[in-house]
Design a protein around this motif. Structure first.
Motif, mmCIF file in Angstrom:
data_model
loop_
_atom_site.group_PDB
_atom_site.id
_atom_site.type_symbol
_atom_site.label_atom_id
_atom_site.label_comp_id
_atom_site.label_asym_id
_atom_site.label_seq_id
_atom_site.Cartn_x
_atom_site.Cartn_y
_atom_site.Cartn_z
ATOM 1 N N ALA A 196 -9.282 -23.225 -28.258
ATOM 2 C CA ALA A 196 -9.536 -24.222 -27.176
ATOM 3 C C ALA A 196 -10.941 -23.803 -26.341
ATOM 4 C CB ALA A 196 -8.287 -24.274 -26.290
ATOM 5 N N VAL A 197 -11.404 -22.576 -26.356
ATOM 6 C CA VAL A 197 -12.407 -22.189 -25.574
ATOM 7 C C VAL A 197 -13.619 -22.061 -26.346
ATOM 8 C CG1 VAL A 197 -11.017 -21.342 -23.865
ATOM 9 C CG2 VAL A 197 -11.817 -19.981 -25.387
ATOM 10 N N LEU A 245 -15.008 -32.856 -22.479
ATOM 11 C CA LEU A 245 -16.046 -32.291 -23.354
ATOM 12 C C LEU A 245 -15.607 -31.816 -24.625
ATOM 13 C CD1 LEU A 245 -18.634 -31.014 -20.935
ATOM 14 C CD2 LEU A 245 -18.818 -33.365 -21.852
ATOM 15 N N ASP A 246 -16.031 -32.196 -26.010
ATOM 16 C CA ASP A 246 -15.589 -31.438 -27.016
ATOM 17 C C ASP A 246 -16.116 -30.146 -27.179
ATOM 18 O OD1 ASP A 246 -15.226 -30.834 -29.792
ATOM 19 O OD2 ASP A 246 -14.792 -32.893 -30.453
ATOM 20 N N VAL A 247 -15.421 -29.035 -27.186
ATOM 21 C CA VAL A 247 -15.735 -27.702 -27.256
ATOM 22 C C VAL A 247 -16.695 -27.490 -28.419
ATOM 23 C CG1 VAL A 247 -15.155 -25.390 -27.411
ATOM 24 C CG2 VAL A 247 -13.828 -27.129 -26.036
ATOM 25 N N VAL A 304 -13.565 -17.399 -19.206
ATOM 26 C CA VAL A 304 -12.475 -16.904 -19.997
ATOM 27 C C VAL A 304 -12.511 -15.359 -20.109
ATOM 28 C CG1 VAL A 304 -12.278 -16.834 -22.558
ATOM 29 C CG2 VAL A 304 -13.355 -18.812 -21.748
ATOM 30 N N LEU A 305 -11.048 -15.164 -19.985
ATOM 31 C CA LEU A 305 -10.798 -13.463 -20.228
ATOM 32 C C LEU A 305 -9.859 -13.485 -21.466
ATOM 33 C CD1 LEU A 305 -10.538 -10.737 -19.380
ATOM 34 C CD2 LEU A 305 -8.421 -11.281 -17.956
ATOM 35 N N VAL A 349 -9.402 -19.845 -18.384
ATOM 36 C CA VAL A 349 -8.416 -19.535 -19.388
ATOM 37 C C VAL A 349 -8.434 -18.136 -19.458
ATOM 38 C CG1 VAL A 349 -7.826 -20.033 -21.976
ATOM 39 C CG2 VAL A 349 -9.217 -21.534 -20.375
ATOM 40 N N LEU A 350 -7.305 -17.401 -19.143
ATOM 41 C CA LEU A 350 -7.216 -15.801 -19.018
ATOM 42 C C LEU A 350 -5.794 -15.646 -19.849
ATOM 43 C CD1 LEU A 350 -7.332 -16.124 -14.970
ATOM 44 C CD2 LEU A 350 -9.145 -15.793 -16.767
#
Length: 259
Positions: free
Chosen positions: A56-57, A72-74, A87-88, A166-167
């Protein structure tokens, strides 16, 4: 930067799938995280949580399906989508021979942030996350404890002012005082319109923090929605066990425990 529409989810997975050889790790997951949510993803070991979040990230390419950050499309717009993401990740690899301050300074400059902004935010993050003493002593990241590494990882995720965090297991090995500080930071983040997605094995933690939750097992989403919807009149732990199942053993087994 184009602002997302009001009804655009903060994070969305559509039929996201990942196969490793013959093993299906993530099985066409659909997941929607509304803007402003404090969203918990829970599941047993090997459930596919980390794999799904990594796709997802933009850290792991899916076998099929799509992931979106604020619409937005990653994978087709990685630069702009990652500007909005902090992000973690699980097993975060960090430069071992830098101090925390040096790491944040390089991280900010790599992102093209002004030097003065990076310096001010670095000092503030180190102080609030109680890493300033380690910085004064010149402690290298390679000498950090697991909890300290989690905190400096969170600092890198926050530094560039993302709108979606996102962790993966952010509270792991973090002491109670630091956990309280972390919670205050994340709550302030959502109160200002940001969205937080955390994965955790600790049901009580998710129940305390999150307003929405998804239960993942065997690479699939078994339930998602508001905390009350997913709990369905029970505790999150009881609902989790009901959906995922628990191993049974005979009363005579393990009789040797306790002498």
């Amino acid at each position: 930067m184009t602002a997302p529409r009001d009804d655009t989810p903060a994070l969305e997975m559509r039929a996201l799938r990942r196969e490793f050889g013959d093993k299906v790790a993530v099985d066409d997951i659909d997941l929607t995280v509304p803007v402003g949510s404090f969203f918990g993803v829970v599941g047993p070991n090997g459930a596919g949580k980390t794999t799904a979040l990594s796709m997802a990230v933009g850290l792991l390419r899916p076998s099929s399906g799509k992931a979106f950050v604020q619409g937005l499309d990653v994978w087709s717009d990685p630069v702009e989508s990652k500007r909005r993401l902090g992000v973690l990740p699980d097993g975060l690899a960090l430069p071992e021979r830098l101090t925390g301050g040096e790491l944040l300074t390089y991280w900010g400059r790599f992102r093209g942030m002004p030097a003065e902004t990076v310096a001010a935010r670095t000092a503030e993050l180190l102080r609030i996350l109680e890493l300033d003493e380690a910085e004064r002593l010149g402690t290298l990241v390679g000498e950090y404890s697991t909890g300290m590494r989690k905190k400096i990882g969170l600092a890198t995720a926050l530094l560039h002012t993302p709108r979606v965090l996102v962790l993966d297991e952010p509270y792991e090995a973090v002491d109670p005082v630091s956990a309280r500080v972390l919670t205050r930071i994340l709550r302030r983040f959502t109160e200002t319109g940001g969205s937080v997605i955390i994965s955790s094995h600790v049901m009580a933690l998710v129940e305390q923090l999150c307003d929405r939750v998804a239960i993942v097992a065997h690479g699939r989403v078994l339930a998602q929605g508001t905390l009350d919807e997913v709990r369905a009149g029970s505790s999150l732990e009881d609902r989790f066990v009901e959906l995922v199942g628990a191993p049974e053993f005979d009363e005579e087994e393990l009789s040797w425990i306790g002498g």
